[in-house]
Design a protein around this motif. Structure first.
Motif, PDB file in Angstrom:
ATOM      1  N   TYR A 144      -2.900   0.980 -13.592  1.00  0.00           N
ATOM      2  CA  TYR A 144      -3.135   0.882 -15.034  1.00  0.00           C
ATOM      3  C   TYR A 144      -4.529   1.379 -15.398  1.00  0.00           C
ATOM      4  O   TYR A 144      -4.710   2.146 -16.338  1.00  0.00           O
ATOM      5  CB  TYR A 144      -2.962  -0.575 -15.481  1.00  0.00           C
ATOM      6  N   LYS A 145      -5.518   0.959 -14.639  1.00  0.00           N
ATOM      7  CA  LYS A 145      -6.901   1.321 -14.945  1.00  0.00           C
ATOM      8  C   LYS A 145      -7.254   2.736 -14.523  1.00  0.00           C
ATOM      9  O   LYS A 145      -7.723   3.540 -15.332  1.00  0.00           O
ATOM     10  CB  LYS A 145      -7.851   0.329 -14.260  1.00  0.00           C
ATOM     11  N   ASP A 146      -7.017   3.035 -13.264  1.00  0.00           N
ATOM     12  CA  ASP A 146      -7.498   4.297 -12.712  1.00  0.00           C
ATOM     13  C   ASP A 146      -6.619   5.499 -13.039  1.00  0.00           C
ATOM     14  O   ASP A 146      -7.101   6.617 -13.106  1.00  0.00           O
ATOM     15  CB  ASP A 146      -7.628   4.194 -11.192  1.00  0.00           C
ATOM     16  N   VAL A 147      -5.330   5.271 -13.221  1.00  0.00           N
ATOM     17  CA  VAL A 147      -4.417   6.379 -13.468  1.00  0.00           C
ATOM     18  C   VAL A 147      -4.076   6.495 -14.949  1.00  0.00           C
ATOM     19  O   VAL A 147      -4.382   7.486 -15.584  1.00  0.00           O
ATOM     20  CB  VAL A 147      -3.134   6.243 -12.622  1.00  0.00           C
ATOM     21  N   VAL A 148      -3.471   5.471 -15.497  1.00  0.00           N
ATOM     22  CA  VAL A 148      -3.030   5.543 -16.892  1.00  0.00           C
ATOM     23  C   VAL A 148      -4.207   5.750 -17.829  1.00  0.00           C
ATOM     24  O   VAL A 148      -4.143   6.554 -18.749  1.00  0.00           O
ATOM     25  CB  VAL A 148      -2.257   4.269 -17.285  1.00  0.00           C
ATOM     26  N   LEU A 149      -5.312   5.039 -17.597  1.00  0.00           N
ATOM     27  CA  LEU A 149      -6.463   5.168 -18.479  1.00  0.00           C
ATOM     28  C   LEU A 149      -7.350   6.341 -18.090  1.00  0.00           C
ATOM     29  O   LEU A 149      -7.568   7.262 -18.874  1.00  0.00           O
ATOM     30  CB  LEU A 149      -7.275   3.872 -18.458  1.00  0.00           C
TER      31      LEU A 149
ATOM     32  N   LYS B 211       0.830  -1.201   0.000  1.00  0.00           N
ATOM     33  CA  LYS B 211       0.000   0.000   0.000  1.00  0.00           C
ATOM     34  C   LYS B 211       0.865   1.250   0.000  1.00  0.00           C
ATOM     35  O   LYS B 211       0.529   2.276  -0.581  1.00  0.00           O
ATOM     36  CB  LYS B 211      -0.930  -0.001   1.214  1.00  0.00           C
ATOM     37  N   LYS B 212       2.027   1.165   0.675  1.00  0.00           N
ATOM     38  CA  LYS B 212       2.930   2.303   0.706  1.00  0.00           C
ATOM     39  C   LYS B 212       3.433   2.610  -0.691  1.00  0.00           C
ATOM     40  O   LYS B 212       3.512   3.761  -1.107  1.00  0.00           O
ATOM     41  CB  LYS B 212       4.105   2.004   1.643  1.00  0.00           C
ATOM     42  N   THR B 213       3.736   1.559  -1.453  1.00  0.00           N
ATOM     43  CA  THR B 213       4.213   1.750  -2.819  1.00  0.00           C
ATOM     44  C   THR B 213       3.174   2.459  -3.654  1.00  0.00           C
ATOM     45  O   THR B 213       3.465   3.400  -4.389  1.00  0.00           O
ATOM     46  CB  THR B 213       4.538   0.388  -3.459  1.00  0.00           C
ATOM     47  N   LEU B 214       1.917   1.998  -3.567  1.00  0.00           N
ATOM     48  CA  LEU B 214       0.853   2.614  -4.342  1.00  0.00           C
ATOM     49  C   LEU B 214       0.672   4.065  -3.965  1.00  0.00           C
ATOM     50  O   LEU B 214       0.507   4.931  -4.827  1.00  0.00           O
ATOM     51  CB  LEU B 214      -0.454   1.848  -4.117  1.00  0.00           C
ATOM     52  N   SER B 215       0.737   4.361  -2.676  1.00  0.00           N
ATOM     53  CA  SER B 215       0.573   5.736  -2.228  1.00  0.00           C
ATOM     54  C   SER B 215       1.663   6.627  -2.790  1.00  0.00           C
ATOM     55  O   SER B 215       1.411   7.759  -3.219  1.00  0.00           O
ATOM     56  CB  SER B 215       0.587   5.792  -0.701  1.00  0.00           C
ATOM     57  N   LEU B 216       2.899   6.128  -2.800  1.00  0.00           N
ATOM     58  CA  LEU B 216       3.999   6.914  -3.335  1.00  0.00           C
ATOM     59  C   LEU B 216       3.833   7.158  -4.823  1.00  0.00           C
ATOM     60  O   LEU B 216       4.100   8.251  -5.334  1.00  0.00           O
ATOM     61  CB  LEU B 216       5.328   6.193  -3.070  1.00  0.00           C
ATOM     62  N   LEU B 217       3.368   6.162  -5.533  1.00  0.00           N
ATOM     63  CA  LEU B 217       3.186   6.308  -6.971  1.00  0.00           C
ATOM     64  C   LEU B 217       2.101   7.325  -7.286  1.00  0.00           C
ATOM     65  O   LEU B 217       2.244   8.163  -8.179  1.00  0.00           O
ATOM     66  CB  LEU B 217       2.835   4.958  -7.587  1.00  0.00           C
ATOM     67  N   LEU B 218       1.003   7.267  -6.545  1.00  0.00           N
ATOM     68  CA  LEU B 218      -0.068   8.223  -6.769  1.00  0.00           C
ATOM     69  C   LEU B 218       0.354   9.634  -6.398  1.00  0.00           C
ATOM     70  O   LEU B 218      -0.022  10.611  -7.033  1.00  0.00           O
ATOM     71  CB  LEU B 218      -1.305   7.812  -5.968  1.00  0.00           C
ATOM     72  N   ALA B 219       1.176   9.730  -5.363  1.00  0.00           N
ATOM     73  CA  ALA B 219       1.682  11.045  -4.976  1.00  0.00           C
ATOM     74  C   ALA B 219       2.555  11.626  -6.075  1.00  0.00           C
ATOM     75  O   ALA B 219       2.501  12.820  -6.380  1.00  0.00           O
ATOM     76  CB  ALA B 219       2.475  10.929  -3.672  1.00  0.00           C
ATOM     77  N   THR B 220       3.370  10.763  -6.679  1.00  0.00           N
ATOM     78  CA  THR B 220       4.217  11.205  -7.791  1.00  0.00           C
ATOM     79  C   THR B 220       3.370  11.727  -8.933  1.00  0.00           C
ATOM     80  O   THR B 220       3.655  12.769  -9.531  1.00  0.00           O
ATOM     81  CB  THR B 220       5.092  10.029  -8.291  1.00  0.00           C
TER      82      THR B 220
ATOM     83  N   ASP C 287       7.394   7.527 -15.888  1.00  0.00           N
ATOM     84  CA  ASP C 287       6.107   7.021 -16.338  1.00  0.00           C
ATOM     85  C   ASP C 287       5.490   6.217 -15.203  1.00  0.00           C
ATOM     86  O   ASP C 287       6.123   5.325 -14.634  1.00  0.00           O
ATOM     87  CB  ASP C 287       6.277   6.154 -17.585  1.00  0.00           C
ATOM     88  N   ILE C 288       4.222   6.472 -14.885  1.00  0.00           N
ATOM     89  CA  ILE C 288       3.621   5.908 -13.693  1.00  0.00           C
ATOM     90  C   ILE C 288       3.472   4.388 -13.775  1.00  0.00           C
ATOM     91  O   ILE C 288       3.672   3.675 -12.795  1.00  0.00           O
ATOM     92  CB  ILE C 288       2.256   6.582 -13.399  1.00  0.00           C
ATOM     93  N   LEU C 289       3.146   3.853 -14.958  1.00  0.00           N
ATOM     94  CA  LEU C 289       3.038   2.404 -15.092  1.00  0.00           C
ATOM     95  C   LEU C 289       4.414   1.755 -15.057  1.00  0.00           C
ATOM     96  O   LEU C 289       4.608   0.692 -14.455  1.00  0.00           O
ATOM     97  CB  LEU C 289       2.309   2.034 -16.386  1.00  0.00           C
ATOM     98  N   ASN C 290       5.371   2.384 -15.692  1.00  0.00           N
ATOM     99  CA  ASN C 290       6.751   1.910 -15.657  1.00  0.00           C
ATOM    100  C   ASN C 290       7.238   1.829 -14.206  1.00  0.00           C
ATOM    101  O   ASN C 290       7.874   0.848 -13.792  1.00  0.00           O
ATOM    102  CB  ASN C 290       7.636   2.864 -16.463  1.00  0.00           C
ATOM    103  N   GLU C 291       6.915   2.856 -13.449  1.00  0.00           N
ATOM    104  CA  GLU C 291       7.300   2.899 -12.032  1.00  0.00           C
ATOM    105  C   GLU C 291       6.642   1.742 -11.261  1.00  0.00           C
ATOM    106  O   GLU C 291       7.273   1.095 -10.415  1.00  0.00           O
ATOM    107  CB  GLU C 291       6.855   4.224 -11.403  1.00  0.00           C
ATOM    108  N   ALA C 292       5.374   1.475 -11.576  1.00  0.00           N
ATOM    109  CA  ALA C 292       4.636   0.429 -10.860  1.00  0.00           C
ATOM    110  C   ALA C 292       5.244  -0.951 -11.108  1.00  0.00           C
ATOM    111  O   ALA C 292       5.366  -1.760 -10.188  1.00  0.00           O
ATOM    112  CB  ALA C 292       3.176   0.450 -11.283  1.00  0.00           C
ATOM    113  N   ILE C 293       5.609  -1.234 -12.356  1.00  0.00           N
ATOM    114  CA  ILE C 293       6.223  -2.521 -12.690  1.00  0.00           C
ATOM    115  C   ILE C 293       7.592  -2.641 -12.020  1.00  0.00           C
ATOM    116  O   ILE C 293       7.951  -3.691 -11.472  1.00  0.00           O
ATOM    117  CB  ILE C 293       6.351  -2.682 -14.221  1.00  0.00           C
TER     118      ILE C 293
END
Length: 490
Positions: free
Chosen positions: A409-414, A2-11, A90-96
């Motif tokens: 991928y769904k909520d941010v990238v799309l 969850k921490k990872t997701l929060s950081l990515l969304l913050a970015t 890139d947010i998806l790149n970061e997530a992978i």
């Protein structure tokens, strides 16, 4: 995680100036009824019910998990990246990247991803297995080629720890590759391949508004009234000989664009039907000549095109695109999927996204056909001593991706970068919830799905029952061979 997701969304919030409504301040900062260090009931409930993969954090002591998969260039219509070399903003790149880093650190392992063109992988598969080469733990195969690999794969059911009945393993996909008690492939969410290729409809908002139909397409979907009949009538109304020269070309307006197979597979699956069913032993059956509903539906589509020859420009082959007029404002609808929505980011006209239409209003939900991607196979030359680690890592990667990467991928990238309204974001949820697989498309596309396009739909043939009856013996012979091959899968 969850921490990872929060950081990515913050970015994303910082780089895209997107305002996401959240706050660190309690809803009622004056409430002092509980001690400062106590945990609220809501927080306790969340902690108790939070979904986990249930895996122990095994120290694999540098174990190298080796996956062989397709290059993004060769399977360009799908999102097949399993690894990235470095973060690039890139947010998806970061997530992978973060997913793989998490897995490697948690299990003290190394993810080794080798890529080649999908057709090269298909050519090499038999050679690798026949020579006893176990250079790869998992080989990702292009879905429609998996039927040709049955003599070289092992039963995926032998992989421990993977929860194939869970959402992060796309159960309907995994069941498509499960015949006669053996599973020759599986579609885990550790790859975004299938999530990125769910068929949907884009529509040009400007053109639709000018039609002045008095009906909101989004509302039709929500009310369960977005049906094949409504779609076809709208397609006809949306076609126009703009220059009045009596012929339709790139200067005119079409009701629908896209490839033959994408459009018509979308309509069949969207209507809750399948080309191939399974018998009591889970072997495929091709008997649609006696399926009155399917035959009537195919006749309906053929007759529609006979009566309305100018609503859609036919391509020369199943895989060729019609003139791509959507981005120039000349197509009302266009058959697409999430991965290719990004091509329209700079489109001048506004567009929206809706699911494929239902058969009728009585149909309970909307279904989304899958453009083919790649699935996981266990090569028959696998090393049994590695199975435990393979299973743990696949399960952990699929679970993490389902929980953390797919929402991005769904909520941010799309939703935030591509689609242009909140309604389309809601429609995408409906599309993802309706993902459906059919053996006649996802495995036997050449033998069944595409064959019906080239032999019935494209020539607008009305001899549907006789044609279907004529090809059944050949397919039954193929099924008999499959039975023999499946029984031999170790």
């Amino acid at each position: 995680m969850k921490k990872t997701l929060s950081l990515l969304l913050a970015t994303l919030m910082l780089t895209s100036s997107v305002l996401i409504g959240c706050s660190d301040t309690p809803a009622d900062s004056t409430d002092t009824s509980a001690p400062a260090d106590s945990t609220s009931e809501a927080e306790t409930t969340t902690a108790e019910t939070e979904l986990t993969d249930g895996l122990e954090d095994k120290n694999m002591d540098g174990f190298e998990f080796k996956i062989y998969n397709s290059t993004p260039e060769s399977l360009s219509w799908a999102e097949v990246r399993l690894s990235v070399e470095e973060t690039d903003g890139d947010i998806l790149n970061e997530a992978i990247y973060e997913r793989n880093l998490y897995i490697e650190e948690r299990f003290k392992t190394k993810l080794v991803n080798t890529s080649a063109k999908w057709d090269e992988i298909a050519k090499q598969y038999a050679t690798l297995v026949s020579s006893g080469d176990n250079a790869y733990d998992i080989i990702m195969a292009y879905g429609v080629r998996t039927g040709n690999l049955i003599d070289y794969v092992a039963d995926f059911n032998q992989v421990p720890y993977v929860a194939l009945d869970k959402d992060w393993w796309n159960p309907t996909a995994s069941e498509t590759f499960h015949i006669g008690g053996k599973r020759f492939a599986a579609a885990g969410n550790f790859s975004l391949s299938y999530a990125s290729t769910a068929n949907l409809l884009m529509f040009n908002k400007n053109l639709y508004t000018k039609m002045n139909t008095g009906e909101d397409l989004y509302k039709l979907v929500r009310d369960g009234k977005w049906t094949v009949d409504k779609f076809l009538s709208t397609v006809v109304a949306g076609s126009s000989d703009l220059n009045g020269d009596g012929k339709f070309d790139a200067n005119d307006q079409y009701g629908i664009g896209g490839t033959v197979k994408a459009l018509h597979h979308m309509l069949v699956i969207g209507s809750g039907m399948k080309y191939v069913t399974l018998d009591k032993d889970n072997f495929p059956i091709f008997k649609i000549s006696s399926n009155e509903k399917m035959v009537n539906f195919l006749e309906k589509i053929v007759n529609f095109h006979i009566a309305n020859p100018n609503v859609y420009s036919w391509p020369s082959t199943v895989d060729s695109d019609c003139p791509v007029l959507f981005d120039t404002g000349k197509d009302l609808f266009y058959v697409a999927w999430p991965h290719n929505l990004t091509k329209y980011r700079e489109m001048e006209d506004d567009f929206g996204v809706i699911p494929a239409p239902k058969y009728d209003e009585a149909q309970e939900k909307y279904y989304a056909n899958m453009a083919n991607g790649e699935v996981a196979t266990l090569p028959r030359s696998y090393d049994k001593a590695r199975l435990d680690n393979i299973g743990i890592l696949l399960e952990a990667m699929s679970f993490y991706t389902h929980q953390e990467v797919i929402p991005i991928y769904k909520d941010v990238v799309l939703d935030l970068k591509v689609t242009r309204d909140s309604d389309s974001a809601e429609m995408l949820d409906i599309v993802f919830a309706g993902i459906t697989y059919d053996y006649g498309i996802n495995v036997w596309q050449t033998e069944i799905g595409n064959k019906l396009m080239t032999d019935i739909i494209m020539p607008k043939s009305t001899a549907i029952v006789s044609y279907l009856t004529s090809i059944e013996p050949t397919l039954e012979a193929t099924i008999a061979k499959i039975r023999t091959s499946v029984e031999a899968i170790p």
